[in-house]
Write an enzyme that holds these catalytic residues in place. Structure first.
Site, PDB file in Angstrom:
ATOM      1  CB  SER A 147      -0.909   0.005   1.229  1.00  0.00           C
ATOM      2  OG  SER A 147      -0.129   0.132   2.417  1.00  0.00           O
ATOM      3  CE  LYS A 148      -2.479   6.215  -2.723  1.00  0.00           C
ATOM      4  NZ  LYS A 148      -3.428   7.357  -2.719  1.00  0.00           N
ATOM      5  NE  ARG A 149       1.241  -0.458   6.218  1.00  0.00           N
ATOM      6  CZ  ARG A 149       0.180  -1.127   5.808  1.00  0.00           C
ATOM      7  NH1 ARG A 149      -0.825  -0.480   5.235  1.00  0.00           N
ATOM      8  NH2 ARG A 149       0.095  -2.435   5.950  1.00  0.00           N
TER       9      ARG A 149
END
Length: 473
Positions: A239-241
């Protein structure tokens, strides 16, 4: 063997995820290897989330990485009549039925089932009511098999067995006339003659729902393959993290499309210990047998290493062409127009060992554009000092006396000059380097001079002499 026909079918609800690109890539490689057909289909029936912007992002992403399609792009919203026609076929055959249960009733039953600890699936209360002409909003449900098993010979996971007793009578046509995912995808795959459905393993539980629909419609069932997820470094879903997940974000960060393709191919697939592959090699060597069954971990450091390798070993003309938009973004557009493609390729060769991305490369090539140079103040203070000004001036006189520029002649002249002055190479090379590039670090000094040419060398040395006379002023 029937000609291979595969598809990539993204939903346009956001950017094109690198996991989606990997799914598209594996399908594309298989199609190209088998001389088959690769189809692009946009699954845009989710009206609340699908956008034209997302469709453009999908097409741009596919084009950037070079995954060309043979048919399409098809859009599901342009095929609505086909879905309705096949849904009513099932109704006529007694394999579908009208359901008039209201959404709030279904929600109440779902919560009740969860409270009892049982599977919150539809209880089938409209299944045998023989509603032929519903008087209120009604959805069309598929009569799922209630006994036996659905066995899937998965290309990647092997044999997977599903118990039909847990299957739901899923809705195939909503009350607003729109098909559901599990129904429209079957109709599309069947009518497009898809022979192999390869997708992420988050779709694995959809397969036992879809196989009975293929059979009920009288269509052959394709082979299925489910690719393991891509995980971040902490072993959770990417994911974006974990960093950028959009394929176009990597373009903006200065990655080469061929590096992205190579990395994504190796993310869950292997061929011995080989890491770097040409596109033709990937096509030739790709095999479902070598796709790993476990999730792959995305490693940004390895991707960066691979990108650096492609920059170092790729055709310099190709890298130079990809570099141009980044130079334009950096405000060098007009200067780029004034140079030849051959010269820019020469600059790429000069700096490519020192850069990992095209964004980094911009910073390394900036000193070679324009007549004058911008000094790094720390470097200028340290190396362009008043005591070096006379030596630089005499070197300028010597270079000015040479009628033409030849790297080997000017290098020999420089070395003789240093020897005559009783200096060490570094004592003069560093001030000259700062005078020519504005920086204390650069590629080989004489390679730099070769790129700059006679006129700019002399001009920049003159500017360096004047700066050295001023010292830190």
């Amino acid at each position: 063997m029937t000609q291979v026909r595969v598809r990539f079918a993204p939903s346009p609800t956001g950017f094109l995820h690198i996991g989606g690109v990997r799914t598209a890539l594996f399908n594309w490689l298989f199609a190209r290897q088998q001389k088959g057909t690769f189809i692009l289909r946009i699954e845009d029936t989710d009206q609340s989330r699908s956008t034209e912007e997302s469709i453009r992002a999908i097409l741009e992403g596919m084009q950037w990485v070079g995954l060309d399609w043979d048919e399409g792009p098809f859009r599901q919203t342009e095929r609505m009549d086909l879905y309705r026609h096949h849904a009513f076929m099932l109704l006529e055959k007694g394999q579908a039925y009208w359901c008039v249960c209201k959404p709030e009733e279904l929600e109440a039953r779902r919560k009740e089932a969860e409270a009892k600890g049982v599977s919150p699936r539809y209880d089938g209360r409209c299944r045998n009511r023989d509603i032929s002409q519903p008087t209120s909003d009604a959805a069309l449900r598929f009569k799922a098999p209630q006994s036996g098993q659905t066995v899937v010979d998965d290309l990647i996971k092997g044999t997977v067995v599903f118990d039909n007793t847990v299957l739901d009578d899923l809705i195939i046509l909503r009350s607003n006339g729109y098909p559901t995912y599990n129904f429209s995808v079957v109709v599309d795959d069947a009518l497009m003659g898809i022979t192999h459905v390869v997708r992420g393993d988050d779709h694995l539980t959809n397969t036992p729902r879809q196989v009975p629909i293929f059979l009920a419609l009288g269509f052959p069932v394709p082979r299925f393959g489910h690719l393991p997820m891509i995980l971040g470094s902490d072993k959770t879903r990417l994911s974006k993290r974990h960093g950028a997940t959009s394929i176009m974000a990597y373009k903006e960060m200065g990655y080469l499309p061929e590096a992205m393709i190579n990395y994504l191919a190796r993310l869950g697939w292997s061929y011995g210990d080989q890491e770097l592959f040409t596109r033709d090699e990937l096509i030739q060597k790709f095999s479902w047998d070598h796709v790993q069954k476990s999730a792959a971990v995305f490693n940004p450091d390895k991707l960066l290493w691979m990108n650096a390798e492609y920059i170092k070993t790729g055709p310099p003309e190709r890298v130079a062409a990809l570099l141009v938009p980044f130079l334009e973004q950096a405000g060098l557009g007009e200067q780029v127009k004034e140079v030849s493609a051959e010269w820019l390729a020469q600059v790429v060769i000069l700096v490519r060992e020192r850069t990992k991305t095209l964004v980094e490369m911009v910073e390394w090539v900036k000193p070679y554009f324009g007549r004058s140079v911008t000094y790094d103040e720390e470097a200028a203070k340290k190396f362009l000092t008043p005591d070096v000004a006379p030596v630089l001036g005499r070197l300028l006189e010597r270079f000015s006396a040479l009628p033409t520029f030849s790297k080997s002649e000017w290098e020999e002249s420089f070395k003789q000059f240093v020897q005559e002055k009783g200096m060490k190479m570094g004592q003069l090379a560093q001030p000259v380097r700062v005078a020519l590039t504005g920086r204390s670090a650069s590629p080989g000094l004489f390679e730099v001079m070769e790129v700059l040419g006679r006129e700019r060398i002399l001009w920049r040395l003159q500017q360096g002499v004047e700066r050295a006379k001023r010292g830190q002023a």
